[in-house]
Scaffold this active site. Structure first.
Site, PDB file in Angstrom:
ATOM      1  N   ILE A 135       1.469  -7.863  -3.171  1.00 49.24           N
ATOM      2  CA  ILE A 135       0.804  -8.805  -2.261  1.00 49.24           C
ATOM      3  C   ILE A 135      -0.345  -9.523  -2.964  1.00 49.24           C
ATOM      4  CG2 ILE A 135      -0.448  -9.049  -0.085  1.00 49.24           C
ATOM      5  CD1 ILE A 135       2.474  -8.265   0.295  1.00 49.24           C
ATOM      6  N   ASN A 166      -1.938   2.725  -0.730  1.00 48.97           N
ATOM      7  CA  ASN A 166      -1.134   1.963   0.224  1.00 48.97           C
ATOM      8  C   ASN A 166      -2.093   1.271   1.180  1.00 48.97           C
ATOM      9  OD1 ASN A 166       0.664   1.088   2.245  1.00 48.97           O
ATOM     10  ND2 ASN A 166       0.707   3.105   3.221  1.00 48.97           N
ATOM     11  N   GLY A 167      -2.129  -0.058   1.160  1.00 47.57           N
ATOM     12  CA  GLY A 167      -3.001  -0.773   2.088  1.00 47.57           C
ATOM     13  C   GLY A 167      -3.563  -2.047   1.510  1.00 47.57           C
ATOM     14  N   GLU A 168      -4.600  -2.557   2.168  1.00 50.84           N
ATOM     15  CA  GLU A 168      -5.319  -3.740   1.706  1.00 50.84           C
ATOM     16  C   GLU A 168      -6.804  -3.581   2.029  1.00 50.84           C
ATOM     17  OE1 GLU A 168      -4.165  -6.116  -0.065  1.00 50.84           O
ATOM     18  OE2 GLU A 168      -2.005  -5.951   0.218  1.00 50.84           O
ATOM     19  N   CYS A 190       2.448  -0.474   0.275  1.00 53.16           N
ATOM     20  CA  CYS A 190       3.237   0.330  -0.628  1.00 53.16           C
ATOM     21  C   CYS A 190       3.603   1.650   0.020  1.00 53.16           C
ATOM     22  CB  CYS A 190       2.461   0.592  -1.914  1.00 53.16           C
ATOM     23  SG  CYS A 190       1.787  -0.914  -2.671  1.00 53.16           S
ATOM     24  N   GLY A 244      -1.352  -8.271  16.992  1.00 52.59           N
ATOM     25  CA  GLY A 244      -2.485  -8.117  17.906  1.00 52.59           C
ATOM     26  C   GLY A 244      -2.815  -6.715  18.344  1.00 52.59           C
TER      27      GLY A 244
END
Length: 625
Positions: A52, A75-77, A2, A370
């Site tokens: 998500i 904002n993130g996971e 976000c 990666g």
């Protein structure tokens, strides 16, 4: 994933929620699915959502705690949110959504700032405590997700991207001369706290901040410690594989499809092959197969299609690829500069940008990449200097000369020069060999005011470990993470990085340097860990590309008129940043093939393009982008 924006009023009544709406509009690409604002007499928190997890309206932000004491924008996971939710239930927490946002909010309610040590993920969030009238904000361990801010006696203004801050009428964009110096001389595109904009700061990774009536307090909450793994290479590889496997597994937690970038190099191929194995044995569930996205080139020197084909034949992936052209770069250049917020080191960033565009067109919202492996496992050959410095101070001349000989034979270098570099690093701690060559391109006043050398940190008892640590936390990786965040979010894509699982990084830093770089072989432990999972040709691959572009060719062909205009233009000459005579001579030598430093050429051009986009954008210096 976000975008967030907002403010904390200290001694002003001039700021309003309308300002935050403008800020959110400028970063709407980060969260096109939903938008929300919370405001009271002291704060305003804004959020635009990329859905998500839990795609329903239950995931709307700002999100309030049940008692309305706390408000969060995030904002993130948090990849381990399922495990944390079960733990929090034992503390009596109840949950009404399937989001990781609610888990994070409850974790803060139960554990306070100590919750940060329990999180495995990437994040930038702000929590407003209405009862204590206190703002708490934090950034993940490596700074994968951005948090930038401006503060003065009247206010504290924050956002996910600098372009959002520039919509505040009090913030006048000015260049930070020291960061420009370091960028041109060293190629350094990131500083721990400062940005290319004077007076605009970023919260460093692994830090949190507390803001209340007593002021602003910023503190580190996590660091890499000097632990030592005592086992064999075989044992190290087994443990590395176990952690890496779990890092990939939990990064597939999503209510939308997950894909992956694939260059054909060791890092991205390891992610794709590990994911493919877990999909085949049912540990990862995918409804539409596993899609990968690659960058090819019409120039054989820059093309990795043969490596991608090897991975494709080894797995059951659904592979997509794109080929770049200088015409596309010219067409996208203005938007790319705007997307990135700050100057960037090469046109390889454009390659990644276009891959993200392709991912978006195929409807993918989450991708794996990666980043981080090179900085913890000595993936660049430039780390050889630090490795040789370790051998130099050890007094083991036989090992030093043997390792230098192997390295120089393989890469066509002169052993005496390699040993001299190791000696200088060991005795002075200074590295960054381009200072004498590049400083002449800067204006004399800038040279005088901003001259400094980059000195290697002394956290570990190994030059190589210190070099890796410094690149991971401040010099190299943070700039790559900024490029990745802006490129992916420009197309509303969440990019997840398995190699930056903090468990894997902590383990990698416990390993002896010989398990990272030895006999001119990089990433020794990763190659061993992926035995039987990677195709043998990939596991043994020694060259390294990434998202490379043929910029030296482009700059002498279709892109030449743009650079001619930049370097001969009155704007560049009047900046007071460059020694314009030396810049033009370098450009003419490059055009004629007498020199071939396209990276330096691009860095100068990138500063000028950035200056025109953000500093010169409107009368009076205020940004109207």
């Amino acid at each position: 994933m976000c975008g967030i924006a907002g403010y904390f009023k200290k001694n002003t009544n001039s700021d309003s929620p309308e300002l935050v709406k403008k800020m959110l509009k400028s970063i709407r690409h980060r969260g096109p699915d939903d938008e929300g604002i919370y405001s009271d007499d002291t704060v305003c928190l804004g959020h635009c959502r990329l859905s998500i997890l839990d795609l329903t309206q239950a995931g709307h932000q700002p999100m309030a705690s049940d008692d309305q004491r706390y408000q969060i924008v995030y904002n993130g996971e948090i990849y381990n949110y399922i495990e944390l939710k079960e733990e929090l239930r034992r503390f009596g927490c109840k949950f009404r959504t399937q989001t990781d946002t609610e888990v994070l909010l409850q974790a803060y309610r139960v554990w306070g700032k100590e919750c940060l040590r329990r999180l495995n993920g990437m994040w930038s969030f702000v929590i407003w405590d209405c009862e204590r009238e206190e703002l708490f904000f934090a950034r993940d361990r490596f700074g994968v997700k951005p948090f930038v801010y401006y503060t003065d006696d009247e206010r504290f203004v924050f956002a996910s991207e600098i372009k959002a801050l520039l919509h505040h009428p009090i913030i006048c964009p000015e260049p930070n001369r020291q960061t420009i110096y370091d960028f041109i001389v060293y190629g350094r595109a990131n500083h721990e706290e400062e940005t290319f904009f004077k007076g605009i700061f970023q919260l460093p990774g692994a830090h949190y901040g507390i803001l209340n009536r007593y002021g602003l307090h910023v503190q580190r909450y996590w660091d890499i410690e000097q632990n030592r793994f005592e086992g064999s290479l075989t044992e190290a590889a087994e443990e590395f594989r176990r952690i890496f496997e779990d890092a990939v597994r939990i990064r597939f937690r999503s209510d939308v499809e997950v894909g992956s970038c694939l260059s054909g190099g060791l890092d991205s191929s390891s992610i794709v092959c590990m994911a493919d194995r877990m999909i085949s044995d049912g540990r990862i569930d995918t409804n539409n197969g596993f899609q990968t996205f690659s960058l090819f080139s019409r120039f054989p020197r820059f093309d990795e299609s043969k490596w991608v084909d090897i991975v494709k034949k080894h797995t059951r992936i659904n592979s997509h690829h794109i080929c770049l052209s200088e015409e596309e770069l010219l067409a996208e250049l203005q938007r790319l500069v705007y997307v990135q917020d700050e100057p960037f080191g090469s046109t390889s960033i454009f390659g990644q940008y276009m891959v993200m565009q392709s991912i978006n067109r195929h409807g993918i919202k989450v991708t794996l990449d990666g980043q981080g492996s090179d900085e913890m496992l000595a993936g660049y050959l430039s780390y050889a200097d630090s490795y040789f410095a370790d051998l130099y101070v050890s007094g083991d001349e036989e090992s030093l000369y043997r390792q230098v000989d192997i390295f120089c034979r393989k890469h066509g270098l002169t052993p005496s020069i390699a040993i001299e570099r190791a000696r200088r690093l060991a005795e002075t701690g200074a590295f960054g060999r381009h200072i004498e060559a590049n400083v002449k391109f800067l204006a004399p006043e800038l040279r005088k005011d901003c001259h400094k050398e980059i000195i290697l940190c002394r956290k570990f008892d190994s030059f190589l470990q210190n070099h890796l640590y410094q690149d991971l936390t401040s010099l190299s990786l943070p700039s790559f993470l900024r490029y990745e965040d802006r490129n992916s979010m420009a197309y509303s894509i969440e990019s997840r990085l398995p190699f930056l699982d903090y468990r894997l990084v902590e383990f990698a830093f416990s390993l002896p340097v010989s398990m990272k770089l030895h006999n001119s072989v990089t990433k020794v432990v990763l190659r061993q860990a992926m035995h039987g999972i990677l195709p043998e040709q990939i596991a043994n691959r020694q060259d390294k590309m990434g998202f490379v572009t043929p910029e030296s060719v482009w700059f002498r062909e279709g892109f030449m008129p743009v650079l001619d205009q930049l370097f001969h233009g009155k704007e560049l000459a009047d900046r007071g940043l460059f020694d314009i005579g030396n810049v033009i001579k370098e450009w003419e030598d490059f055009k004629q093939g007498r020199k071939n430093d396209s990276f330096l050429i691009w860095r100068i051009a990138s500063v000028e393009l950035w200056y025109r986009t953000f500093i010169d954008r409107s009368p009076g210096g205020h940004f109207d982008g």
